[in-house]
Design a protein around this motif. Sequence first.
Motif, short mmCIF file in Angstrom:
data_model
loop_
_atom_site.label_atom_id
_atom_site.label_comp_id
_atom_site.label_asym_id
_atom_site.label_seq_id
_atom_site.Cartn_x
_atom_site.Cartn_y
_atom_site.Cartn_z
N UNK A 192 19.57 -63.43 -11.15
CA UNK A 192 20.85 -62.74 -11.16
C UNK A 192 20.32 -61.21 -11.46
N UNK A 193 19.50 -60.85 -12.30
CA UNK A 193 18.83 -59.43 -12.52
C UNK A 193 18.14 -58.93 -11.48
N UNK A 194 17.74 -59.61 -10.35
CA UNK A 194 17.12 -59.24 -9.20
C UNK A 194 17.64 -58.00 -8.34
N UNK A 195 19.06 -58.19 -7.84
CA UNK A 195 19.62 -57.42 -6.95
C UNK A 195 20.84 -56.93 -7.64
N UNK A 196 21.37 -57.65 -8.33
CA UNK A 196 22.77 -57.40 -8.85
C UNK A 196 22.97 -56.00 -9.63
N UNK A 197 21.84 -55.65 -10.49
CA UNK A 197 22.02 -54.14 -11.23
C UNK A 197 22.12 -53.15 -10.28
N UNK A 198 21.30 -53.29 -8.94
CA UNK A 198 21.54 -51.91 -7.96
C UNK A 198 23.25 -51.86 -7.84
N UNK A 199 23.95 -53.06 -7.30
CA UNK A 199 25.42 -52.88 -7.29
C UNK A 199 26.00 -52.42 -8.49
N UNK A 200 25.39 -52.93 -9.57
CA UNK A 200 25.95 -52.40 -10.96
C UNK A 200 26.05 -51.00 -11.13
N UNK A 201 25.04 -50.34 -10.93
CA UNK A 201 24.70 -48.91 -10.87
C UNK A 201 25.54 -48.14 -10.09
N UNK A 202 25.42 -48.67 -8.74
CA UNK A 202 26.18 -47.66 -7.62
C UNK A 202 27.81 -47.68 -8.11
N UNK A 203 28.07 -48.86 -8.43
CA UNK A 203 29.66 -49.01 -8.62
C UNK A 203 30.22 -48.20 -10.14
N UNK A 204 29.24 -47.74 -10.87
CA UNK A 204 29.60 -46.96 -12.06
C UNK A 204 29.39 -45.61 -11.74
N UNK A 205 28.64 -45.30 -10.84
CA UNK A 205 28.28 -43.84 -10.86
C UNK A 205 29.22 -42.91 -10.43
N UNK A 206 30.43 -43.28 -9.97
CA UNK A 206 31.52 -42.24 -9.53
C UNK A 206 32.70 -42.30 -10.48
N UNK A 207 32.36 -43.03 -11.52
CA UNK A 207 33.71 -43.17 -12.52
C UNK A 207 33.43 -41.61 -13.35
N UNK A 208 32.67 -41.26 -13.83
CA UNK A 208 32.93 -39.89 -14.41
C UNK A 208 33.23 -38.79 -13.51
N UNK A 209 32.88 -38.59 -12.12
CA UNK A 209 33.40 -37.51 -11.46
C UNK A 209 34.86 -37.74 -10.82
N UNK A 210 35.13 -39.02 -10.96
CA UNK A 210 36.64 -39.23 -10.36
C UNK A 210 37.80 -38.39 -11.01
N UNK A 211 37.57 -38.12 -12.57
CA UNK A 211 38.53 -37.48 -13.13
C UNK A 211 38.64 -36.06 -12.65
N UNK A 212 37.43 -35.41 -12.33
CA UNK A 212 37.61 -34.17 -11.72
C UNK A 212 38.11 -34.26 -10.32
N UNK A 213 37.67 -35.04 -9.34
CA UNK A 213 38.15 -35.30 -8.08
C UNK A 213 39.74 -35.37 -8.30
N UNK A 214 40.23 -36.25 -9.02
CA UNK A 214 41.53 -36.35 -9.06
C UNK A 214 42.53 -35.22 -9.74
#
Length: 261
Positions: A65-87
């Motif tokens: 489970x740790x083989x590929x899923x952390x890639x998706x995990x990191x990608x999906x979290x990366x836009x959470x902080x800039x979202x407040x500025x963009x909105x």
Amino acid sequence: MRKETPSALGGAMSYEFRMQLRRKALWITFIVFSLALLNLTFSPWTRWSEGLSVPHLVANWSLAVQFFHPIAFGILLADRLPRDRHTRVEELLDTLPASLGSRFLGKYLGTTLATLVPIFLIYAAGVAYIAAGRGDLSAIPLALGAFATINLPGLLFVAAFSVSSTAVLWVPLYQFLFVGYWFWGNLIPTDPTGGNMMPTLSRTILTPFGEYMANGFFGTEQTTVRATALEGMASMSLLLGLGALALYSGYRVLLWQRDKQ
């Protein structure tokens, strides 16, 4: 000094959790990554599992489970902080009683917990198959311990850097660099002599892949390292400590950016 409300952290965490969990991209991405994982035959119902004890099988499933899923995990979290500025809600949030620190930590905890949900469901499905197939319910408590020691430290480490780094990095650039890091720093294959094929953090206690914990705590041999329990504990502690440092650094950068405005 701004007066802090007692529920500020909990409110931020709850809001971020619900918002992240409702994202269609979250579920679609993890379904795609799970299909890719199973296509590589890293599943509890293939020859990969034959002849293994339940503890070893559970630990191997944690690594799978740790083989590929952390890639998706990191990608999906990366836009959470800039979202407040963009909105354009960052200025509005600054007028609320909740401090920047509470909002930032709540964002990290809420989005991380939400993004863990599909990973844990995928993991639990494999564990249920192991428990049913072997007729051994001890697989369930073993799996909880394996997830907490093999998967969770690395995922919290990835989450801390993914949420914090985009305070200074453009999101697509961070995502590109992160994917490259995951393969370079975790999955570089070994050469015939057992060493790394290039200079890398792979096979060191700095890798969030979890091999040191899997071998040190569960004795699984499906790893490229041989570790003691002490080395597994050292790897866990280092990952959690570096993650905490990344979060603190991200918070200080946000403070500096706000004060500079």
